[in-house]
Scaffold this motif. Structure first.
Motif, PDB file in Angstrom:
ATOM      1  N   LEU A 183       0.832  -1.201   0.000  1.00 49.20           N
ATOM      2  CA  LEU A 183       0.000   0.000   0.000  1.00 49.20           C
ATOM      3  C   LEU A 183       0.868   1.253   0.000  1.00 49.20           C
ATOM      4  N   VAL A 184       1.956   1.236   0.774  1.00 49.61           N
ATOM      5  CA  VAL A 184       2.886   2.372   0.766  1.00 49.61           C
ATOM      6  C   VAL A 184       3.447   2.584  -0.635  1.00 49.61           C
ATOM      7  N   SER A 185       3.796   1.482  -1.318  1.00 46.72           N
ATOM      8  CA  SER A 185       4.323   1.585  -2.682  1.00 46.72           C
ATOM      9  C   SER A 185       3.274   2.136  -3.636  1.00 46.72           C
ATOM     10  N   HIS A 186       2.030   1.716  -3.476  1.00 45.21           N
ATOM     11  CA  HIS A 186       0.949   2.225  -4.332  1.00 45.21           C
ATOM     12  C   HIS A 186       0.751   3.728  -4.128  1.00 45.21           C
ATOM     13  N   HIS A 187       0.797   4.169  -2.890  1.00 43.65           N
ATOM     14  CA  HIS A 187       0.651   5.603  -2.609  1.00 43.65           C
ATOM     15  C   HIS A 187       1.814   6.390  -3.241  1.00 43.65           C
ATOM     16  N   LYS A 188       3.002   5.816  -3.203  1.00 45.86           N
ATOM     17  CA  LYS A 188       4.162   6.468  -3.812  1.00 45.86           C
ATOM     18  C   LYS A 188       3.972   6.597  -5.329  1.00 45.86           C
ATOM     19  N   ASP A 189       3.507   5.515  -5.956  1.00 43.84           N
ATOM     20  CA  ASP A 189       3.247   5.561  -7.392  1.00 43.84           C
ATOM     21  C   ASP A 189       2.171   6.592  -7.718  1.00 43.84           C
ATOM     22  N   ARG A 190       1.173   6.674  -6.839  1.00 43.69           N
ATOM     23  CA  ARG A 190       0.074   7.621  -7.076  1.00 43.69           C
ATOM     24  C   ARG A 190       0.560   9.060  -7.011  1.00 43.69           C
ATOM     25  N   SER A 191       1.475   9.344  -6.075  1.00 41.66           N
ATOM     26  CA  SER A 191       1.989  10.715  -5.959  1.00 41.66           C
ATOM     27  C   SER A 191       2.933  11.036  -7.120  1.00 41.66           C
ATOM     28  N   GLU A 192       3.691  10.037  -7.578  1.00 42.90           N
ATOM     29  CA  GLU A 192       4.635  10.281  -8.664  1.00 42.90           C
ATOM     30  C   GLU A 192       3.943  10.490  -9.997  1.00 42.90           C
ATOM     31  N   ILE A 193       2.788   9.887 -10.187  1.00 43.03           N
ATOM     32  CA  ILE A 193       2.121  10.024 -11.472  1.00 43.03           C
ATOM     33  C   ILE A 193       1.632  11.457 -11.691  1.00 43.03           C
ATOM     34  N   ASP A 194       1.335  12.172 -10.609  1.00 44.70           N
ATOM     35  CA  ASP A 194       0.955  13.581 -10.750  1.00 44.70           C
ATOM     36  C   ASP A 194       2.141  14.398 -11.273  1.00 44.70           C
ATOM     37  N   THR A 195       3.325  14.116 -10.725  1.00 46.61           N
ATOM     38  CA  THR A 195       4.528  14.805 -11.205  1.00 46.61           C
ATOM     39  C   THR A 195       4.826  14.429 -12.642  1.00 46.61           C
ATOM     40  N   GLU A 196       4.641  13.153 -12.972  1.00 48.08           N
ATOM     41  CA  GLU A 196       4.876  12.690 -14.346  1.00 48.08           C
ATOM     42  C   GLU A 196       3.922  13.365 -15.325  1.00 48.08           C
ATOM     43  N   LEU A 197       2.663  13.527 -14.908  1.00 48.95           N
ATOM     44  CA  LEU A 197       1.689  14.202 -15.765  1.00 48.95           C
ATOM     45  C   LEU A 197       2.081  15.655 -15.989  1.00 48.95           C
ATOM     46  N   ALA A 198       2.536  16.324 -14.930  1.00 44.55           N
ATOM     47  CA  ALA A 198       2.946  17.724 -15.063  1.00 44.55           C
ATOM     48  C   ALA A 198       4.105  17.861 -16.053  1.00 44.55           C
ATOM     49  N   HIS A 199       5.095  16.964 -15.950  1.00 38.81           N
ATOM     50  CA  HIS A 199       6.223  17.004 -16.884  1.00 38.81           C
ATOM     51  C   HIS A 199       5.768  16.709 -18.309  1.00 38.81           C
ATOM     52  N   ALA A 200       4.882  15.717 -18.454  1.00 39.53           N
ATOM     53  CA  ALA A 200       4.402  15.358 -19.790  1.00 39.53           C
ATOM     54  C   ALA A 200       3.630  16.513 -20.429  1.00 39.53           C
ATOM     55  N   LEU A 201       2.815  17.201 -19.627  1.00 39.18           N
ATOM     56  CA  LEU A 201       2.067  18.347 -20.160  1.00 39.18           C
ATOM     57  C   LEU A 201       3.018  19.469 -20.571  1.00 39.18           C
ATOM     58  N   GLN A 202       4.024  19.718 -19.754  1.00 41.96           N
ATOM     59  CA  GLN A 202       4.993  20.759 -20.092  1.00 41.96           C
ATOM     60  C   GLN A 202       5.725  20.420 -21.388  1.00 41.96           C
ATOM     61  N   THR A 203       6.147  19.163 -21.521  1.00 38.05           N
ATOM     62  CA  THR A 203       6.835  18.737 -22.743  1.00 38.05           C
ATOM     63  C   THR A 203       5.899  18.828 -23.942  1.00 38.05           C
ATOM     64  N   TYR A 204       4.656  18.410 -23.746  1.00 38.55           N
ATOM     65  CA  TYR A 204       3.675  18.451 -24.836  1.00 38.55           C
ATOM     66  C   TYR A 204       3.455  19.878 -25.316  1.00 38.55           C
ATOM     67  N   ARG A 205       3.300  20.789 -24.371  1.00 38.48           N
ATOM     68  CA  ARG A 205       3.071  22.188 -24.749  1.00 38.48           C
ATOM     69  C   ARG A 205       4.279  22.782 -25.456  1.00 38.48           C
TER      70      ARG A 205
END
Length: 223
Positions: A183-205
């Protein structure tokens, strides 16, 4: 014949005497200062015992320091430095790979909404996984509490705790610890995906941003 060759010999001698001074000058001497046995030692030659020591080199002409040389690293220090360099190189490689994945992902979607939709699907899947893990952990905890109560009642009654009950308690406890770590690992993945989305949006733009048209200089234009 001697009269014809005399001027040539004279010219050759003059050329040799006029050779560049830099080719005839001796190498510039240096003064070395280092610590030896807790005291500072200086000299115009570096002994073999001081080649691995930290030292300062001075110009004998100006007396100013011209170079600082650190001491030679030990085997352990060289190994640690090599390991650190390898870790740094691996981190750079992983960062470059992540950037490449983000760029490829950004280029795969026609619109920003498509990119967000793909991430939202991953986010929804992670959220469902976290909820399922929380429910499973809650069930395990209640079951373990019940088993521990049975063991406690047996002890209070002066009876031995059955071996199968003890084994089940241990198994349930191990499984609870395992699922809590997941569960701790899942929460970590969940928090990292928000950062990954932000980077992907910045790169996309950045990739989709319109390029500024090149400005062609106007020739002439006299009044």
């Amino acid at each position: 014949m001697s009269k014809l060759h005399a001027p040539l010999a004279f010219a050759l001698c003059a050329a040799l005497l006029a050779a560049p001074a830099s080719a005839q000058q001796a190498p510039k001497k240096k003064l070395y200062c280092w610590n030896e046995g807790g005291r500072k030692v200086c000299g115009d030659a570096l002994p073999a015992s001081a080649t691995d020591a930290a030292r300062t080199e001075f110009s004998t002409k100006s007396g100013l320091a011209t170079r600082q040389v650190g001491r030679a690293l030990t085997e352990e220090e060289r190994a640690a430095a090599a390991a650190q360099a390898e870790l740094a190189g691996q981190a750079q490689f992983e960062e470059a790979a992540r950037r490449m994945r983000e760029r490829a992902m950004a280029e795969s979607y026609a619109t920003e909404a498509d990119l967000r939709r793909a991430f939202n699907e991953r986010i929804a899947l992670l959220d469902d996984t976290i909820k399922a893990a929380q429910l499973s952990i809650g069930g395990l905890r209640q079951s373990l509490i019940s088993l521990l109560r049975q063991a406690g009642e047996a002890e209070l009654a002066g009876k031995p705790v059955p071996a199968n009950l003890t084994g089940t308690i241990r198994t349930q406890h191990s499984e609870l610890m395992r699922q809590q770590a997941m569960l701790v690992s899942h929460h970590k993945d969940r928090s990292e995906i928000d950062t990954e989305l932000a980077h992907a949006l910045q790169t996309y733009r950045e990739l989709k941003a319109p390029k500024a048209p090149a400005v062609t200089p106007v020739e002439g234009g006299g009044t």
